[in-house]
Write an enzyme that holds these catalytic residues in place. Structure first.
Site, mmCIF file in Angstrom:
data_model
loop_
_atom_site.group_PDB
_atom_site.id
_atom_site.type_symbol
_atom_site.label_atom_id
_atom_site.label_comp_id
_atom_site.label_asym_id
_atom_site.label_seq_id
_atom_site.Cartn_x
_atom_site.Cartn_y
_atom_site.Cartn_z
ATOM 1 N N HIS A 1 -54.309 92.453 35.161
ATOM 2 C CA HIS A 1 -52.564 91.785 35.483
ATOM 3 C C HIS A 1 -52.939 91.184 33.967
ATOM 4 O O HIS A 1 -54.232 90.905 33.321
ATOM 5 C CB HIS A 1 -53.367 90.686 36.337
ATOM 6 C CG HIS A 1 -52.171 89.923 36.399
ATOM 7 N ND1 HIS A 1 -52.248 89.029 36.221
ATOM 8 C CD2 HIS A 1 -51.668 90.174 37.897
ATOM 9 C CE1 HIS A 1 -51.148 87.960 37.169
ATOM 10 N NE2 HIS A 1 -50.645 88.774 37.586
ATOM 11 N N LYS B 1 -53.788 83.815 47.991
ATOM 12 C CA LYS B 1 -53.549 85.345 48.213
ATOM 13 C C LYS B 1 -54.391 85.489 49.496
ATOM 14 O O LYS B 1 -54.524 86.934 50.082
ATOM 15 C CB LYS B 1 -54.140 86.651 47.185
ATOM 16 C CG LYS B 1 -52.706 86.365 45.828
ATOM 17 C CD LYS B 1 -53.133 87.078 44.737
ATOM 18 C CE LYS B 1 -52.207 87.291 44.418
ATOM 19 N NZ LYS B 1 -51.486 87.687 42.686
HETATM 20 C C1 LIG Z 1 -52.301 87.612 41.425
HETATM 21 C C2 LIG Z 1 -53.371 88.103 40.118
HETATM 22 C C3 LIG Z 1 -53.949 87.393 39.279
HETATM 23 C C4 LIG Z 1 -53.035 85.888 39.020
HETATM 24 O O1 LIG Z 1 -53.277 85.347 39.961
HETATM 25 P P1 LIG Z 1 -52.782 83.565 40.112
HETATM 26 O O2 LIG Z 1 -53.058 82.413 41.244
HETATM 27 O O3 LIG Z 1 -51.380 83.703 39.380
HETATM 28 O O4 LIG Z 1 -53.567 82.452 38.855
HETATM 29 C C5 LIG Z 1 -54.485 87.901 38.710
HETATM 30 N N1 LIG Z 1 -55.268 89.472 38.847
HETATM 31 C C6 LIG Z 1 -54.902 90.298 40.064
HETATM 32 C C7 LIG Z 1 -55.680 91.148 39.716
HETATM 33 C C8 LIG Z 1 -53.595 89.156 40.661
HETATM 34 O O5 LIG Z 1 -53.509 89.863 41.973
#
Ligand SMILES: *Cc1c(COP(=O)(O)O)cnc(C)c1O
Length: 406
Positions: free
Chosen positions: A123, A226
């Site tokens: 990411h 998440k």
């Molecule tokens: C969502 C996500 C991020 C970033 O998370 P944030 O909540 O935007 O800081 C980083 N890495 C992965 C694999 C993700 O799915």
């Protein structure tokens, strides 16, 4: 196996009953953020209605109550990830913040010519901070390549590792393709050459439980939003010895032991990395979100989501011209796809008109899109509150979009 009671689970999520464009909402953007159950919403409301106060400072009752709940949440998170010590859990605003704390800290440790290894599946939040770190220190970034299925090539990793390697960064699960990476192997091999490892667990935390001690990982990061929690809250797990070695990221209140204009000494862990008033309510709700997910059970969640993944994969592949990107043997409930030369955005817009929420674009992972030589994909990602009926709606929607656009 007992039946997964998705009907009852859906009742916990008020948002799932709403309509979008006069159609029942079908929410398939879970890899971007998950929805919030009433149990977590209640905790948020309770905080602001009953004990909103700043923590760690006040002698008064509300402050004490807020402090207790916040520290209880830290203990819940510690237990969930099996961290050895509560102060190895640092509250952050999310994965991005957590990674930046570590990247900033390593500015003080790395020297010119040192090497950092990242995976090709990262990411942007796990690429950019390292590039910035390399610019500051003169360290060099190396990339573990992947194959056409979206699996990392461990033989390439072996070749990259050397005594120059100081840090290895990899996500546990790719948000763009759903690949589950062999992180235990990646961690063990890094340790053989004396490198530290940060695993970005943002995409793994909704699907499985990482045991940070069993993994022997040096840093592990997640975002509460998440895992059915609120935005603006997250965790950095770090081994105590590493957290003691790294300098603080931000200066301010709460992170100091003593301040004079000549010199400041820093507070002990975890406060050294928690400058200023934190997201108190968010931290407490983060703990409640893990409680909620554990009440359903991660084994049951993984089994059910796997069923959804298999069903959706099979149904989508029946559509002529549809190609799925990310076909690793080990993957979670994320399907990235395109149809012939159609632009993902056009497909996504038609799906939106039908009440179906998917993600289109590069998913903050442009290098992966470049690898496949595509501008982006349509990504449908499933959570334990989704159903096969919703997948049928998606498949019908994709067929309709294809007919309209081709
Ligand atoms: C969502 C996500 C991020 C970033 O998370 P944030 O909540 O935007 O800081 C980083 N890495 C992965 C694999 C993700 O799915």
């Amino acid at each position: 196996m007992t039946m997964f009671d998705v009907k009852n689970i859906r009742k916990d999520f008020p948002i799932l009953t709403r309509e979008v464009n006069e159609k029942p909402l079908v929410y398939f953007d879970n890899a971007a953020t998950s929805q919030t159950p009433q149990q977590v919403i209640d905790v948020i409301v309770d905080y602001y209605q009953n004990y909103n106060a700043n923590i760690h400072r006040g002698v008064h009752a509300l402050s004490q109550e807020a402090t207790d709940k916040y520290e209880q949440a830290r203990l819940k998170i510690q237990k969930h990830f099996n961290a050895a010590k509560a102060h190895e859990i640092i509250f952050t605003s999310g994965t991005t913040h957590s990674i930046n704390i570590v990247a900033n800290g390593f500015s003080a440790i790395l020297k010119k010519g040192d090497e950092i290894i990242v995976s090709a599946l990262e990411h942007h939040s796990n690429i950019v901070p390292w590039q910035m770190l390399c610019e500051r220190t003169g360290a060099v970034l190396k990339v573990i390549a992947m194959n056409q299925k979206g699996e990392l090539l461990l033989n390439v990793y072996d070749e990259l590792l050397s005594d120059k390697t100081k840090l290895v960064f990899c996500n546990h699960i790719s948000n763009a393709l759903g690949t589950i990476n062999p992180i235990k192997e990646i961690i063990d091999k890094a340790h053989e050459v004396g490198a530290a490892v940060l695993i970005d667990g943002a995409q793994a935390a909704p699907h499985l439980v990482a045991d940070v001690q069993a993994l022997d990982v040096d840093f592990y990061t997640i975002s509460a939003h998440k895992v059915c929690g609120p935005t603006g809250a997250g965790m950095l797990y770090g081994k105590e010895e590493w957290l003691n070695k790294l300098p603080p990221y931000q200066g301010g209140g709460e992170m100091i032991a003593e301040v004079t204009f000549e010199k400041t000494t820093y507070a002990d862990l975890p406060h050294k990395f928690e400058a200023g008033t934190p997201n108190i309510c968010g931290g407490i709700a983060f703990g409640a979100a893990l409680d909620y997910m554990n009440s359903i059970g991660f084994e049951a969640i993984a089994a059910y989501e796997n069923e959804l993944l298999e069903y959706a994969t099979q149904k989508l592949l029946e559509i002529e011209g549809l190609k799925i990107y990310g076909t690793a043997k080990n993957k979670t409930s994320v399907i990235s796809f395109n149809i012939e030369e159609l632009h993902p955005y056009d497909i996504g817009s038609i799906l939106d008109k039908l009440g179906i929420a998917v993600r289109t674009g590069h998913h903050c992972a442009q290098p992966i899109m470049d690898f496949f030589n595509i501008p982006g994909t349509v990504r449908a990602s499933f959570c334990f509150y989704n159903t096969k009926e919703e997948i049928d709606v998606l498949v019908a929607g994709v067929k309709r979009a294809k007919n309209m656009l081709l």
